[in-house]
Design a protein around this motif. Sequence first.
Motif, short mmCIF file in Angstrom:
data_model
loop_
_atom_site.label_atom_id
_atom_site.label_comp_id
_atom_site.label_asym_id
_atom_site.label_seq_id
_atom_site.Cartn_x
_atom_site.Cartn_y
_atom_site.Cartn_z
N ARG A 185 1.23 -1.03 -0.24
CA ARG A 185 -0.30 0.07 0.08
C ARG A 185 0.73 1.73 0.24
NH1 ARG A 185 -0.17 -2.43 5.33
NH2 ARG A 185 0.51 -0.94 7.08
N SER A 186 2.11 1.52 0.77
CA SER A 186 3.03 2.82 1.16
C SER A 186 3.63 2.21 -0.67
CB SER A 186 4.03 2.25 1.57
OG SER A 186 4.85 1.29 1.51
N ILE B 143 2.04 1.76 -3.65
CA ILE B 143 0.90 2.45 -3.97
C ILE B 143 0.57 3.84 -4.56
CG2 ILE B 143 -1.54 2.19 -4.68
CD1 ILE B 143 -1.51 -0.63 -4.25
N TRP B 144 1.24 4.40 -2.59
CA TRP B 144 0.59 5.54 -2.62
C TRP B 144 2.32 6.67 -3.58
CZ3 TRP B 144 -2.50 9.14 -1.86
CH2 TRP B 144 -1.45 10.72 -1.60
N ARG B 145 3.13 6.30 -3.11
CA ARG B 145 4.40 6.78 -3.87
C ARG B 145 4.57 6.90 -5.50
NH1 ARG B 145 7.49 3.73 0.13
NH2 ARG B 145 7.93 1.96 -1.06
N LEU C 197 1.45 6.70 -6.83
CA LEU C 197 0.42 7.67 -7.45
C LEU C 197 0.96 8.64 -7.40
CD1 LEU C 197 -2.91 6.17 -6.34
CD2 LEU C 197 -2.26 5.98 -8.78
N THR C 198 1.93 9.57 -6.23
CA THR C 198 2.28 10.96 -5.87
C THR C 198 3.45 10.63 -6.83
OG1 THR C 198 3.62 9.65 -3.97
CG2 THR C 198 1.05 10.59 -3.69
N GLU D 108 8.24 6.68 -6.31
CA GLU D 108 8.77 5.71 -6.00
C GLU D 108 9.83 5.71 -6.38
OE1 GLU D 108 7.49 1.26 -4.74
OE2 GLU D 108 7.97 2.88 -4.26
#
Length: 198
Positions: free
Chosen positions: A179-180, A182-184, A186-187, A190
């Motif tokens: 999940r972390s 996925i967030w990175r 999206l932002t 990553e």
Amino acid sequence: MLYFLTFLIIIAAYLLGSISSAILICKLARLPDPRTQGSKNPGATNVLRMSNKFIASLVLIFDLLKGTLPVYGAFLLGVEPLHLGFIALAACLGHMYPVFFQFKGGKAVATAFGALAPISWGFALMLISTWLFVAKTTKYSSLAAIVTVSLAPLYSWLIKPMYTQSVTMISILILIRHRSNIWRLLTGKEDKFSKEEI
């Protein structure tokens, strides 16, 4: 009797999963604890960034075996498909939350693949091909893992439908653990592979 045996294998799978090959191999190679470097993930990808392909390959092989040995062993003993899924989950949870290493583990992608690969050669090939395609085209290891586990239940349904429920459980677990990432993704924060790493 088989249910009791399955319960024992589940415990053994968790304990085997809890043996962090990344941490142990890095220690033997006199490298820093992978939980303190790079992505802070004790897995083959982070070890590759810290060292070289040989050391990362050793980590990968051991992590694969942590999934394969208990699941395939249970399969040979006649454990039913759904319970094989529980054994695979236990191995992955051991890697993610290792009792021997303060419950600070990795993402369990390799361990999950090791558990799933024995379903069939075709299934394993589909997983590998998906991961390589996404990793090569995007240079994101995490995205490759996310896409691969998301498609794994579909692949299982096409090849060995009786394992689809077990594969789905593992896929959900891996996605939650990412999940972390996925967030990175999206932002746009990553980390990518370098050209030399992939």
